[in-house]
Design a protein around this motif. Structure first.
Motif, PDB file in Angstrom:
ATOM      1  N   VAL A 149       3.308  11.390  -0.524  1.00 28.29           N
ATOM      2  CA  VAL A 149       2.961  10.014  -0.853  1.00 28.29           C
ATOM      3  C   VAL A 149       4.197   9.161  -0.597  1.00 28.29           C
ATOM      4  O   VAL A 149       5.272   9.425  -1.134  1.00 28.29           O
ATOM      5  CB  VAL A 149       2.481   9.863  -2.311  1.00 28.29           C
ATOM      6  CG1 VAL A 149       2.244   8.391  -2.647  1.00 28.29           C
ATOM      7  CG2 VAL A 149       1.209  10.667  -2.545  1.00 28.29           C
ATOM      8  N   ARG A 150       4.016   8.162   0.257  1.00 21.17           N
ATOM      9  CA  ARG A 150       5.105   7.265   0.632  1.00 21.17           C
ATOM     10  C   ARG A 150       4.920   5.925  -0.070  1.00 21.17           C
ATOM     11  O   ARG A 150       3.823   5.370  -0.061  1.00 21.17           O
ATOM     12  CB  ARG A 150       5.101   7.082   2.148  1.00 21.17           C
ATOM     13  CG  ARG A 150       6.298   6.369   2.705  1.00 21.17           C
ATOM     14  CD  ARG A 150       6.303   6.528   4.209  1.00 21.17           C
ATOM     15  NE  ARG A 150       7.457   5.900   4.816  1.00 21.17           N
ATOM     16  CZ  ARG A 150       7.879   6.178   6.033  1.00 21.17           C
ATOM     17  NH1 ARG A 150       7.236   7.072   6.773  1.00 21.17           N
ATOM     18  NH2 ARG A 150       8.929   5.571   6.517  1.00 21.17           N
ATOM     19  N   ASP A 151       5.997   5.431  -0.696  1.00 19.15           N
ATOM     20  CA  ASP A 151       5.924   4.161  -1.422  1.00 19.15           C
ATOM     21  C   ASP A 151       7.179   3.344  -1.160  1.00 19.15           C
ATOM     22  O   ASP A 151       8.064   3.762  -0.432  1.00 19.15           O
ATOM     23  CB  ASP A 151       5.718   4.407  -2.924  1.00 19.15           C
ATOM     24  CG  ASP A 151       6.876   5.145  -3.583  1.00 19.15           C
ATOM     25  OD1 ASP A 151       8.048   4.831  -3.291  1.00 19.15           O
ATOM     26  OD2 ASP A 151       6.617   6.027  -4.410  1.00 19.15           O
ATOM     27  N   ARG A 152       7.253   2.176  -1.766  1.00 25.80           N
ATOM     28  CA  ARG A 152       8.386   1.278  -1.566  1.00 25.80           C
ATOM     29  C   ARG A 152       9.363   1.284  -2.735  1.00 25.80           C
ATOM     30  O   ARG A 152      10.252   0.449  -2.793  1.00 25.80           O
ATOM     31  CB  ARG A 152       7.905  -0.140  -1.307  1.00 25.80           C
ATOM     32  CG  ARG A 152       7.226  -0.274   0.024  1.00 25.80           C
ATOM     33  CD  ARG A 152       7.448  -1.659   0.607  1.00 25.80           C
ATOM     34  NE  ARG A 152       7.090  -1.666   2.000  1.00 25.80           N
ATOM     35  CZ  ARG A 152       7.935  -1.454   3.001  1.00 25.80           C
ATOM     36  NH1 ARG A 152       9.189  -1.205   2.767  1.00 25.80           N
ATOM     37  NH2 ARG A 152       7.526  -1.489   4.249  1.00 25.80           N
ATOM     38  N   SER A 153       9.241   2.215  -3.636  1.00 23.76           N
ATOM     39  CA  SER A 153      10.167   2.291  -4.762  1.00 23.76           C
ATOM     40  C   SER A 153      11.513   2.797  -4.284  1.00 23.76           C
ATOM     41  O   SER A 153      11.595   3.765  -3.528  1.00 23.76           O
ATOM     42  CB  SER A 153       9.613   3.225  -5.842  1.00 23.76           C
ATOM     43  OG  SER A 153      10.578   3.448  -6.837  1.00 23.76           O
TER      44      SER A 153
ATOM     45  N   PRO B 115       0.825  -1.217   0.000  1.00 22.37           N
ATOM     46  CA  PRO B 115       0.000   0.000   0.000  1.00 22.37           C
ATOM     47  C   PRO B 115       0.856   1.262   0.000  1.00 22.37           C
ATOM     48  O   PRO B 115       2.015   1.248   0.415  1.00 22.37           O
ATOM     49  CB  PRO B 115      -0.813  -0.111   1.287  1.00 22.37           C
ATOM     50  CG  PRO B 115      -0.078  -1.068   2.142  1.00 22.37           C
ATOM     51  CD  PRO B 115       0.705  -1.968   1.238  1.00 22.37           C
ATOM     52  N   LEU B 116       0.260   2.326  -0.479  1.00 21.49           N
ATOM     53  CA  LEU B 116       0.874   3.649  -0.461  1.00 21.49           C
ATOM     54  C   LEU B 116       0.294   4.407   0.722  1.00 21.49           C
ATOM     55  O   LEU B 116      -0.843   4.179   1.112  1.00 21.49           O
ATOM     56  CB  LEU B 116       0.555   4.399  -1.754  1.00 21.49           C
ATOM     57  CG  LEU B 116       0.935   3.707  -3.051  1.00 21.49           C
ATOM     58  CD1 LEU B 116       0.381   4.482  -4.239  1.00 21.49           C
ATOM     59  CD2 LEU B 116       2.428   3.540  -3.153  1.00 21.49           C
ATOM     60  N   ARG B 117       1.064   5.324   1.256  1.00 21.05           N
ATOM     61  CA  ARG B 117       0.565   6.152   2.353  1.00 21.05           C
ATOM     62  C   ARG B 117       0.493   7.596   1.872  1.00 21.05           C
ATOM     63  O   ARG B 117       1.499   8.172   1.458  1.00 21.05           O
ATOM     64  CB  ARG B 117       1.493   6.051   3.553  1.00 21.05           C
ATOM     65  CG  ARG B 117       0.990   6.857   4.721  1.00 21.05           C
ATOM     66  CD  ARG B 117       1.857   6.677   5.925  1.00 21.05           C
ATOM     67  NE  ARG B 117       1.296   7.436   7.026  1.00 21.05           N
ATOM     68  CZ  ARG B 117       1.936   7.672   8.136  1.00 21.05           C
ATOM     69  NH1 ARG B 117       3.143   7.187   8.322  1.00 21.05           N
ATOM     70  NH2 ARG B 117       1.373   8.384   9.071  1.00 21.05           N
ATOM     71  N   VAL B 118      -0.687   8.166   1.929  1.00 23.97           N
ATOM     72  CA  VAL B 118      -0.904   9.556   1.544  1.00 23.97           C
ATOM     73  C   VAL B 118      -1.062  10.368   2.823  1.00 23.97           C
ATOM     74  O   VAL B 118      -1.852  10.012   3.698  1.00 23.97           O
ATOM     75  CB  VAL B 118      -2.168   9.698   0.670  1.00 23.97           C
ATOM     76  CG1 VAL B 118      -2.391  11.154   0.285  1.00 23.97           C
ATOM     77  CG2 VAL B 118      -2.070   8.814  -0.569  1.00 23.97           C
TER      78      VAL B 118
END
Length: 120
Positions: free
Chosen positions: A69-73, A53-56
């Motif tokens: 926006v936080r992601d795992r990339s 999931p992404l965190r906004v």
């Protein structure tokens, strides 16, 4: 808020941003905030594997509205200078134009946050 990296989530996140800004009584920045959120979220969806999931996040103080926006990339975002024929690639340029600036940072857990700040 956490969302799965699917294009269908963008509409619900935009609605949530609108509701939050109405509640905070700063609805005058809703159009810009929705656009910035859409661009950040769309970039994250496009450049992640879709497995996490992404965190906004959205926060405001007296001077501005922060959207992240936080992601795992593991890739650092880079602005792209698209040609007139390209249909995409203008997101970070648009964010920079509307918000004035954007930034990113990597976190110790392997995630990264791309964010911008909209003056109030």
């Amino acid at each position: 808020m956490f969302v799965w990296p699917e294009t269908q989530c963008v509409r619900s996140v935009r609605r949530a941003v609108q509701a939050i800004l109405d509640h905070w009584e700063i609805a005058h920045v809703t159009d810009d905030a929705e656009l910035l959120t859409t661009e950040l979220l769309t970039n994250a969806i496009r450049h992640t594997g879709g497995e996490q999931p992404l965190r906004v996040t959205i926060a405001a103080d007296q001077r501005g509205l922060s959207i992240g926006v936080r992601d795992r990339s593991a890739s650092a975002p880079r602005p792209h200078r698209p040609t007139a024929c390209e249909e995409s690639g203008r997101g970070l340029l648009l964010i920079e134009r509307i918000a004035g600036s954007w930034t990113y940072r990597f976190h110790p857990d392997g995630t990264k946050t791309v964010s911008c700040r909209l003056p109030l």
